[in-house]
Structures are given as structure tokens and as C-alpha cells.
Design a protein around this motif. Structure first.
Motif, PDB file in Angstrom:
ATOM      1  N   CYS A  75     -15.752   1.023 -31.897  1.00 58.25           N
ATOM      2  CA  CYS A  75     -15.125   0.330 -33.029  1.00 58.25           C
ATOM      3  C   CYS A  75     -15.523  -1.140 -33.094  1.00 58.25           C
ATOM      4  CB  CYS A  75     -13.605   0.470 -32.961  1.00 58.25           C
ATOM      5  SG  CYS A  75     -13.032   2.124 -33.429  1.00 58.25           S
ATOM      6  N   TYR A 113     -17.695  -1.199 -35.919  1.00 55.10           N
ATOM      7  CA  TYR A 113     -17.213  -0.624 -37.179  1.00 55.10           C
ATOM      8  C   TYR A 113     -17.298  -1.677 -38.285  1.00 55.10           C
ATOM      9  CZ  TYR A 113     -14.163   1.529 -40.625  1.00 55.10           C
ATOM     10  OH  TYR A 113     -13.651   2.059 -41.781  1.00 55.10           O
ATOM     11  N   GLY A 114     -18.092  -1.386 -39.304  1.00 57.24           N
ATOM     12  CA  GLY A 114     -18.267  -2.350 -40.404  1.00 57.24           C
ATOM     13  C   GLY A 114     -18.980  -3.610 -39.988  1.00 57.24           C
ATOM     14  N   CYS A 134     -13.914  11.539 -35.658  1.00 48.86           N
ATOM     15  CA  CYS A 134     -13.975  10.098 -35.923  1.00 48.86           C
ATOM     16  C   CYS A 134     -12.569   9.504 -35.945  1.00 48.86           C
ATOM     17  CB  CYS A 134     -14.617   9.833 -37.285  1.00 48.86           C
ATOM     18  SG  CYS A 134     -16.402   9.825 -37.278  1.00 48.86           S
ATOM     19  N   ASP A 166      -9.966   7.326 -37.752  1.00 54.12           N
ATOM     20  CA  ASP A 166      -9.882   7.121 -39.207  1.00 54.12           C
ATOM     21  C   ASP A 166     -10.114   5.649 -39.557  1.00 54.12           C
ATOM     22  OD1 ASP A 166      -7.352   5.612 -39.522  1.00 54.12           O
ATOM     23  OD2 ASP A 166      -6.403   7.434 -38.770  1.00 54.12           O
ATOM     24  N   ASP A 167     -10.428   5.409 -40.820  1.00 56.45           N
ATOM     25  CA  ASP A 167     -10.872   4.075 -41.257  1.00 56.45           C
ATOM     26  C   ASP A 167      -9.856   2.986 -40.937  1.00 56.45           C
ATOM     27  OD1 ASP A 167     -13.237   5.108 -42.157  1.00 56.45           O
ATOM     28  OD2 ASP A 167     -12.609   5.259 -44.251  1.00 56.45           O
ATOM     29  N   GLU A 168      -8.579   3.284 -41.179  1.00 56.30           N
ATOM     30  CA  GLU A 168      -7.548   2.264 -40.958  1.00 56.30           C
ATOM     31  C   GLU A 168      -7.461   1.873 -39.482  1.00 56.30           C
ATOM     32  OE1 GLU A 168      -2.737   1.711 -41.610  1.00 56.30           O
ATOM     33  OE2 GLU A 168      -3.748   3.418 -42.518  1.00 56.30           O
ATOM     34  N   GLN A 169      -7.463   2.897 -38.608  1.00 60.88           N
ATOM     35  CA  GLN A 169      -7.368   2.615 -37.174  1.00 60.88           C
ATOM     36  C   GLN A 169      -8.667   2.014 -36.636  1.00 60.88           C
ATOM     37  OE1 GLN A 169      -4.499   2.674 -35.686  1.00 60.88           O
ATOM     38  NE2 GLN A 169      -3.624   3.466 -37.582  1.00 60.88           N
ATOM     39  N   ALA A 170      -9.783   2.431 -37.204  1.00 58.52           N
ATOM     40  CA  ALA A 170     -11.075   1.864 -36.779  1.00 58.52           C
ATOM     41  C   ALA A 170     -11.138   0.378 -37.134  1.00 58.52           C
ATOM     42  CB  ALA A 170     -12.222   2.616 -37.438  1.00 58.52           C
ATOM     43  N   ALA A 171     -10.630   0.038 -38.327  1.00 59.63           N
ATOM     44  CA  ALA A 171     -10.636  -1.369 -38.754  1.00 59.63           C
ATOM     45  C   ALA A 171      -9.704  -2.202 -37.869  1.00 59.63           C
ATOM     46  CB  ALA A 171     -10.212  -1.474 -40.218  1.00 59.63           C
ATOM     47  N   ASP A 179     -20.931   5.886 -35.707  1.00 59.78           N
ATOM     48  CA  ASP A 179     -19.596   6.246 -36.189  1.00 59.78           C
ATOM     49  C   ASP A 179     -18.536   5.678 -35.236  1.00 59.78           C
ATOM     50  OD1 ASP A 179     -20.498   7.781 -38.368  1.00 59.78           O
ATOM     51  OD2 ASP A 179     -20.868   9.487 -37.040  1.00 59.78           O
ATOM     52  N   PRO A 180     -17.313   5.462 -35.734  1.00 60.89           N
ATOM     53  CA  PRO A 180     -16.233   4.988 -34.860  1.00 60.89           C
ATOM     54  C   PRO A 180     -15.651   6.147 -34.047  1.00 60.89           C
ATOM     55  CG  PRO A 180     -15.435   5.170 -37.114  1.00 60.89           C
ATOM     56  CD  PRO A 180     -16.895   5.521 -37.155  1.00 60.89           C
TER      57      PRO A 180
END
Ligand SMILES: [Zn+2]
Length: 259
Positions: free
Chosen positions: A143, A146-147, A220, A222-227, A136-137
Motif C-alpha cells: 500500500c 497505492y496511487g 486486493c 479495497d480502495d478505501e483501506q488501501a488509501a 496491486d494493493p
């Protein structure tokens, strides 16, 4: 004229560029020996397990690898073995781990962009791998994955078959890393430096998540900040750059690694 913080960004090290394969080969072998010594310092050795490979700059279907059953901490550049795509030892007189060929030959074949691949049975990586899930991020460092990491969600004993190596390469996909369930981590890079760094920081990200989950319920990113963070800390150059301070330290401590 004072140096500003902004100016410093133009003064950080850059990866070398070669127009001579002999010099490039020597460079890759030295970096590979350095990465193996570093894995020893980080405690990633586990008996005979673990291998780091570097594609030959001239013969692209050949790769350099550590000799079998020699401690990471004892390996010098001149000990490295050159193996071709059929598993023949082309240079060197020591044996090669069957699993190293089965896995790395298929990763190098599936990913022409990859120069180096690293795999070891590090404690935090293999502990995390037993959970059969992606990281997880949870932190800025995590990160980087991440992805950008896969899961080989299978375990069928020691990898001795190139068909299993093909399946691992498929699980890696276009990513920088893959978690091998019940086994450990495998990372790749456009340089030896990058592959080694991703392995080091991935093992520590596994450790951080295990610690955090053991202490409570981590939050975690969040998705936007992790990306966003993945773009900031997960690129090829940043992976290479992170290795440089470790490289300087180990070369000053263990100059015999270039023998
Ligand atoms: Zn293994």
C-alpha cells in the motif's frame, strides 16, 4: 516512571537537520555508500547495472553517484563521484555509467523535492516490470505504492539519451517510484534512506505479488483501506525510518564503508 507504548512514539529516531553543507554532504555520502552496500546484501547487483544518486546539498544541480563497474559491496563514501548537470565529473577519478547520468540527471532536474534516486536490476522488480502494469494493493507493505507509482510503458534499449531520461521522469511524475517496463524499478525520496527503502520494499512487493499470483487469485485490499494504509505506511518519514535498522546493521558489519 514506566515508559508507555504511546511515549515510545516520541522516542523513535528523527532525520538529522543540518546548518552546515559540509556536514550534510558527508552525511549524504555516507548514507549513499550504506545504501549501495545494502543493495549488494539484498542481491540487487547485476554486473555493471544499477545506480543510486544523492543531490549535493550545496550545488543542487550536481549529484553524487556510484562509480561505474565497481561492485556495490565494495563501495565506500570516498569512492563516490560528483557529476554536474552537463555530465562532467566534478569530483572523483572513476567513470560514471552513461545510463546513470541519462536517467538520474533528468529525475533530479524534474523533481527539485527529490534528494535521492535508486535504480537497479533486481530480479523481482524486473520480472514484475515485464508485465507492464502497476502493483496491486495486496499487502500492507504494498500500500506504500497505492496511487503513488507510475509506469514507463515503453522499452527502447539501454538508456543513453537524456531525452529518454526526461520521458522516465515524466512517467515518475509526482510519485515515489516508477516501473520501467522490461527493465526494472526506480524509486526516489527526500533522503537517501527513503529512496533506498522504497526500492527494497518495492522489490519485495513485486516478489509478494508474483508469489501470490503464482499460487492463486490474491484478494486486493479495497480502495478505501488501501488509501488509508498508504497514508499510514507511505510517507517520507516512514520511508526514512524503515531504513534505520538496516543502516545500523550494515554499519556494524562493514564499518569500512565510511572510508
Ligand atoms: Zn537499468
Amino acid at each position: 516512571m514506566p515508559i508507555s507504548v504511546a511515549d515510545m512514539t516520541t522516542r523513535v529516531p528523527q532525520p538529522p537537520v543540518f546548518d552546515d553543507v559540509v556536514a550534510e554532504r558527508l552525511h549524504r555520502k555516507r548514507r549513499l555508500a550504506t545504501a549501495l552496500r545494502m543493495f549488494s546484501k539484498f542481491g540487487f547487483d547485476e554486473g555493471i547495472a544499477g545506480h543510486i544518486t544523492a543531490r549535493d546539498p550545496e550545488h543542487h544541480d550536481h549529484f553524487w553517484v556510484n562509480p561505474f563497474a565497481v561492485h556495490f559491496g565494495e563501495i565506500s563514501a570516498s569512492d563516490l563521484i560528483l557529476v554536474n548537470d552537463r555530465g562532467d565529473v566534478v569530483e572523483g577519478d572513476q567513470p560514471v555509467n552513461t545510463a546513470a547520468f541519462a536517467i538520474h540527471s533528468q529525475v533530479h532536474a524534474a523533481r527539485p523535492d527529490v534528494v535521492a534516486a535508486a535504480h537497479a536490476h533486481s530480479v523481482h522488480g524486473k520480472a514484475w516490470s515485464s508485465l507492464g502494469r502497476l502493483l496491486d494493493p495486496l499487502t500492507q507493505d504494498a500500500c506504500a505504492f497505492y496511487g503513488d507509482h507510475g509506469l514507463f510503458d515503453d522499452y527502447t534499449g539501454v538508456v543513453i539519451d537524456v531525452e529518454e531520461g526526461k520521458r522516465i521522469a515524466a512517467a515518475l511524475g509526482d510519485h515515489k517510484a516508477v516501473i520501467l517496463r522490461n527493465h526494472g524499478l526506480l524509486t526516489v525520496g527526500h533522503t537517501v534512506d527513503e529512496a533506498a527503502w522504497w526500492f527494497i520494499t518495492m522489490d519485495r512487493s513485486c516478489q509478494a505479488q508474483l508469489l501470490a499470483q503464482g499460487a492463486g487469485t490474491p484478494i486486493c485490499i479495497d480502495d478505501e483501506q488501501a488509501a488509508l494504509t498508504a497514508r499510514q505506511v507511505g510517507g517520507h518519514y516512514i520511508g526514512w525510518l524503515n531504513f534505520q535498522p538496516l543502516y545500523q546493521r550494515i554499519v556494524s558489519e562493514q564499518p569500512d564503508l565510511f572510508a
